[in-house]
Design an enzyme around this catalytic site. Structure first.
Site, mmCIF file in Angstrom:
data_model
loop_
_atom_site.group_PDB
_atom_site.id
_atom_site.type_symbol
_atom_site.label_atom_id
_atom_site.label_comp_id
_atom_site.label_asym_id
_atom_site.label_seq_id
_atom_site.Cartn_x
_atom_site.Cartn_y
_atom_site.Cartn_z
ATOM 1 C CD GLU A 21 -2.198 5.264 4.804
ATOM 2 O OE1 GLU A 21 -1.815 5.272 5.974
ATOM 3 O OE2 GLU A 21 -2.628 6.271 4.232
ATOM 4 C CB SER A 72 -0.874 -0.004 1.261
ATOM 5 O OG SER A 72 -1.392 1.281 1.508
ATOM 6 C CE1 TYR A 81 -4.003 -1.708 5.637
ATOM 7 C CE2 TYR A 81 -3.021 0.380 4.925
ATOM 8 C CZ TYR A 81 -3.620 -0.836 4.620
ATOM 9 O OH TYR A 81 -3.818 -1.190 3.306
HETATM 10 P P1 NAP Z 1 -11.449 -4.668 1.909
HETATM 11 O O1 NAP Z 1 -12.625 -4.392 1.025
HETATM 12 O O2 NAP Z 1 -11.414 -4.079 3.280
HETATM 13 O O3 NAP Z 1 -11.321 -6.269 2.054
HETATM 14 C C1 NAP Z 1 -10.517 -6.855 3.027
HETATM 15 C C2 NAP Z 1 -10.661 -8.354 2.930
HETATM 16 O O4 NAP Z 1 -9.818 -8.974 3.926
HETATM 17 C C3 NAP Z 1 -12.083 -8.889 3.195
HETATM 18 O O5 NAP Z 1 -12.390 -9.860 2.236
HETATM 19 C C4 NAP Z 1 -11.963 -9.525 4.571
HETATM 20 O O6 NAP Z 1 -12.829 -10.625 4.769
HETATM 21 C C5 NAP Z 1 -10.525 -10.045 4.511
HETATM 22 N N1 NAP Z 1 -10.021 -10.383 5.838
HETATM 23 C C6 NAP Z 1 -10.031 -9.635 6.962
HETATM 24 N N2 NAP Z 1 -9.525 -10.336 8.007
HETATM 25 C C7 NAP Z 1 -9.172 -11.558 7.511
HETATM 26 C C8 NAP Z 1 -8.607 -12.716 8.097
HETATM 27 N N3 NAP Z 1 -8.304 -12.785 9.389
HETATM 28 N N4 NAP Z 1 -8.381 -13.788 7.294
HETATM 29 C C9 NAP Z 1 -8.704 -13.757 5.976
HETATM 30 N N5 NAP Z 1 -9.261 -12.676 5.375
HETATM 31 C C10 NAP Z 1 -9.489 -11.588 6.136
HETATM 32 O O7 NAP Z 1 -10.094 -4.252 1.189
HETATM 33 P P2 NAP Z 1 -9.817 -3.886 -0.367
HETATM 34 O O8 NAP Z 1 -10.078 -2.437 -0.576
HETATM 35 O O9 NAP Z 1 -10.473 -4.888 -1.219
HETATM 36 O O10 NAP Z 1 -8.231 -4.047 -0.408
HETATM 37 C C11 NAP Z 1 -7.632 -5.298 -0.719
HETATM 38 C C12 NAP Z 1 -6.206 -5.315 -0.198
HETATM 39 O O11 NAP Z 1 -5.462 -4.274 -0.801
HETATM 40 C C13 NAP Z 1 -6.070 -5.093 1.309
HETATM 41 O O12 NAP Z 1 -4.971 -5.860 1.746
HETATM 42 C C14 NAP Z 1 -5.742 -3.614 1.440
HETATM 43 O O13 NAP Z 1 -5.033 -3.362 2.625
HETATM 44 C C15 NAP Z 1 -4.899 -3.425 0.197
HETATM 45 N N6 NAP Z 1 -4.915 -2.079 -0.385
HETATM 46 C C16 NAP Z 1 -6.093 -1.485 -0.693
HETATM 47 C C17 NAP Z 1 -6.101 -0.238 -1.303
HETATM 48 C C18 NAP Z 1 -7.383 0.455 -1.666
HETATM 49 O O14 NAP Z 1 -7.347 1.655 -1.908
HETATM 50 N N7 NAP Z 1 -8.502 -0.264 -1.753
HETATM 51 C C19 NAP Z 1 -4.882 0.384 -1.602
HETATM 52 C C20 NAP Z 1 -3.690 -0.259 -1.283
HETATM 53 C C21 NAP Z 1 -3.715 -1.509 -0.698
HETATM 54 P P3 NAP Z 1 -14.174 -10.577 5.687
HETATM 55 O O15 NAP Z 1 -15.284 -10.285 4.734
HETATM 56 O O16 NAP Z 1 -14.238 -11.951 6.225
HETATM 57 O O17 NAP Z 1 -13.979 -9.509 6.707
HETATM 58 N N1 GDD Z 2 -12.510 7.357 6.229
HETATM 59 C C1 GDD Z 2 -12.618 8.673 6.345
HETATM 60 N N2 GDD Z 2 -13.756 9.214 6.912
HETATM 61 N N3 GDD Z 2 -11.610 9.462 5.903
HETATM 62 C C2 GDD Z 2 -11.758 10.806 6.027
HETATM 63 C C3 GDD Z 2 -12.904 11.399 6.570
HETATM 64 C C4 GDD Z 2 -13.945 10.560 7.063
HETATM 65 O O1 GDD Z 2 -14.967 11.008 7.576
HETATM 66 N N4 GDD Z 2 -12.738 12.743 6.531
HETATM 67 C C5 GDD Z 2 -11.552 12.979 5.966
HETATM 68 N N5 GDD Z 2 -10.941 11.799 5.669
HETATM 69 C C6 GDD Z 2 -9.593 11.664 5.080
HETATM 70 C C7 GDD Z 2 -8.661 10.773 5.915
HETATM 71 O O2 GDD Z 2 -8.139 11.504 7.030
HETATM 72 C C8 GDD Z 2 -7.622 10.410 4.874
HETATM 73 O O3 GDD Z 2 -6.643 11.408 4.796
HETATM 74 C C9 GDD Z 2 -8.404 10.400 3.555
HETATM 75 O O4 GDD Z 2 -9.677 11.001 3.839
HETATM 76 C C10 GDD Z 2 -8.643 9.012 2.973
HETATM 77 O O5 GDD Z 2 -9.165 8.164 3.972
HETATM 78 P P1 GDD Z 2 -9.727 6.691 3.650
HETATM 79 O O6 GDD Z 2 -10.717 6.740 2.547
HETATM 80 O O7 GDD Z 2 -10.166 6.101 4.957
HETATM 81 O O8 GDD Z 2 -8.466 5.922 3.039
HETATM 82 P P2 GDD Z 2 -6.924 5.873 3.485
HETATM 83 O O9 GDD Z 2 -6.157 6.742 2.538
HETATM 84 O O10 GDD Z 2 -6.756 6.084 4.932
HETATM 85 O O11 GDD Z 2 -6.562 4.335 3.216
HETATM 86 C C11 GDD Z 2 -7.015 3.666 2.027
HETATM 87 O O12 GDD Z 2 -6.014 3.736 1.036
HETATM 88 C C12 GDD Z 2 -4.779 3.061 1.363
HETATM 89 C C13 GDD Z 2 -3.823 3.271 0.180
HETATM 90 O O13 GDD Z 2 -3.217 4.534 0.280
HETATM 91 C C14 GDD Z 2 -7.332 2.210 2.427
HETATM 92 O O14 GDD Z 2 -7.940 1.557 1.336
HETATM 93 C C15 GDD Z 2 -6.069 1.456 2.791
HETATM 94 O O15 GDD Z 2 -6.388 0.073 2.987
HETATM 95 C C16 GDD Z 2 -5.074 1.590 1.616
HETATM 96 O O16 GDD Z 2 -3.893 0.898 1.882
#
Ligand code: NAP
Ligand code: GDD
Length: 341
Positions: free
Chosen positions: A136, A134, A158
């Protein structure tokens, strides 16, 4: 024979889009699902009836070994994680166990099942491993835009757990010759995004206000900037990364940043509303340590994988607002996890 993929995190946003993409490519797709009565598994089965389910949990080493033995995958995509940054301060140890140690357990399951030992040369036909790293990990960024060589300075439990998984993946590649890669993905969103993340919170908030179901939307830091893309585009990069001759890590993003304020403006305007009448800022939603900005330099992915994002920011925001307007108009309840567009 069809190639076989095992996806952890199959019930999540990315798991669903990746499964659809791999099924389109002719793969036999297996999803690792946890829990004895997980409602998100039935939602996933409704959308993706061709995905086969194998039970397992990233907290349970034996279950991962059994899953790999049963599925005999050609490719493993480790998407499972606790992925919501604020939760990682509340449950830091659990985040370390699932998001960090879960990577170790999955790599060990593959290593043990393939009989790989230290110093062994990479074998052809070995299981290929993708780790969901990520942006992050960049946290308090040391340069902008961020590329594959930018130093990490994570700002949450995280981000720290993801950095552990990232370096471990690199180490299994270097120590055991395993085909193991990390995709360093920047934020990617969709109508299937969890309601806790800011883009979906905003699109749902706009839809509720437009339909007269709410009068305000409470948000935290409006000045944070992110590089937001479309999840459907990003899962294609995950697949491409596992098709190269040499395993390498890649940054995936659009190269463009927007603030939360700009996100809010775009979303309200997509519904014909003036955001300033409805948005309330709430100090309790600010994080103990913020990641102020993230912006990708995806040049390596463009030149080496031929990957390009297709959906632009305004299009993505409009897609999410329209989808939530439809969902709520049809009586769907996003809090019940019942519906998935
Ligand atoms: P998400 O919607 O939050 O999905 C997370 C998944 O992890 C769910 O299927 C959840 O299953 C599973 N999980 C949680 N705890 C587990 C456990 N103990 N054993 C097995 N599975 C478990 O996340 P996403 O947005 O699809 O992201 C996919 C991956 O990419 C994550 O690793 C996230 O950190 C990473 N990532 C996401 C973003 C983004 O912007 N979306 C960016 C960078 C990296 P349950 O339904 O059972 O809870
Ligand atoms: N969730 C949330 N809720 N975020 C808020 C809010 C609120 O009410 N108001 C402002 N924000 C700001 C957060 O402080 C952050 O700076 C930004 O919106 C994005 O927040 P999120 O959408 O929660 O995502 P994230 O950037 O913290 O993390 C996501 O992206 C990562 C990749 O950069 C997640 O998907 C992570 O799993 C992923 O790794």
């Amino acid at each position: 024979m069809a190639r076989r993929a095992l996806i952890t995190g199959i019930t999540g946003q990315d798991g669903s889009y990746l499964a659809e993409h791999l099924l389109d490519q002719g793969y036999e797709v297996w999803g690792l699902a946890r829990g004895q009565a997980n409602p998100r598994v039935s939602r996933m089965r409704k959308l993706l009836s061709d995905v086969q389910v194998v039970r397992g949990d990233l907290l349970d080493q034996g279950s991962l070994i059994s899953a790999v033995e049963r599925v005999q995958p050609d490719e493993v995509y480790n998407l499972g994680a606790i992925s919501f940054v604020p939760m990682s301060w509340e449950q830091a140890e659990l985040t370390a166990e699932v998001t960090g140690m879960g990577v170790l357990r999955m790599l060990e399951a593959i290593r043990v099942c393939s009989g790989v030992s230290r110093g062994a040369a990479a074998a052809s036909g070995q299981i290929r491993f993708y780790q969901a790293s990520s942006s992050e990990m960049f946290g308090q960024v040391t340069e902008t835009p961020q590329n594959e060589r930018t130093a990490f300075h994570p700002r949450s439990p995280y981000g720290v757990a993801k950095a552990y998984g990232h370096f471990l993946t690199q180490n299994y590649r270097e120590s055991y010759g395993m085909y193991a890669v990390s995709g360093i993905l920047f934020n990617h969103e969709s109508p299937r995004r969890g309601a806790e993340f800011v883009t979906r919170k905003v699109s749902l908030g706009v839809a509720r206000i437009k339909l007269g179901q709410a009068t305000e939307l409470r948000l935290g830091n409006l000045e944070a900037r992110r590089d937001w893309g479309y999840a459907g585009d990003y899962v294609k990069a995950m697949h491409l990364m596992l098709q190269t001759a040499t395993p390498e890590d890649y940054v995936i993003g659009t190269g463009h940043m927007k603030s939360v304020r700009e996100l809010v403006e775009a979303a309200f305007s997509a519904a014909g509303l003036d955001w300033e009448r409805y948005v309330v800022t709430d100090q309790t939603l600010h994080r103990p340590a913020e990641v102020d900005l993230l912006c990708a330099d995806p040049k390596k992915a463009r030149t080496q994988l031929g990957w390009e994002p297709r959906v632009a920011f305004d299009e993505l925001v409009a897609m999410m607002v329209e989808s939530d307007l439809r969902l709520l108009t049809d009586g769907g309840d996003p809090d019940q996890d019942s519906s998935w567009p």
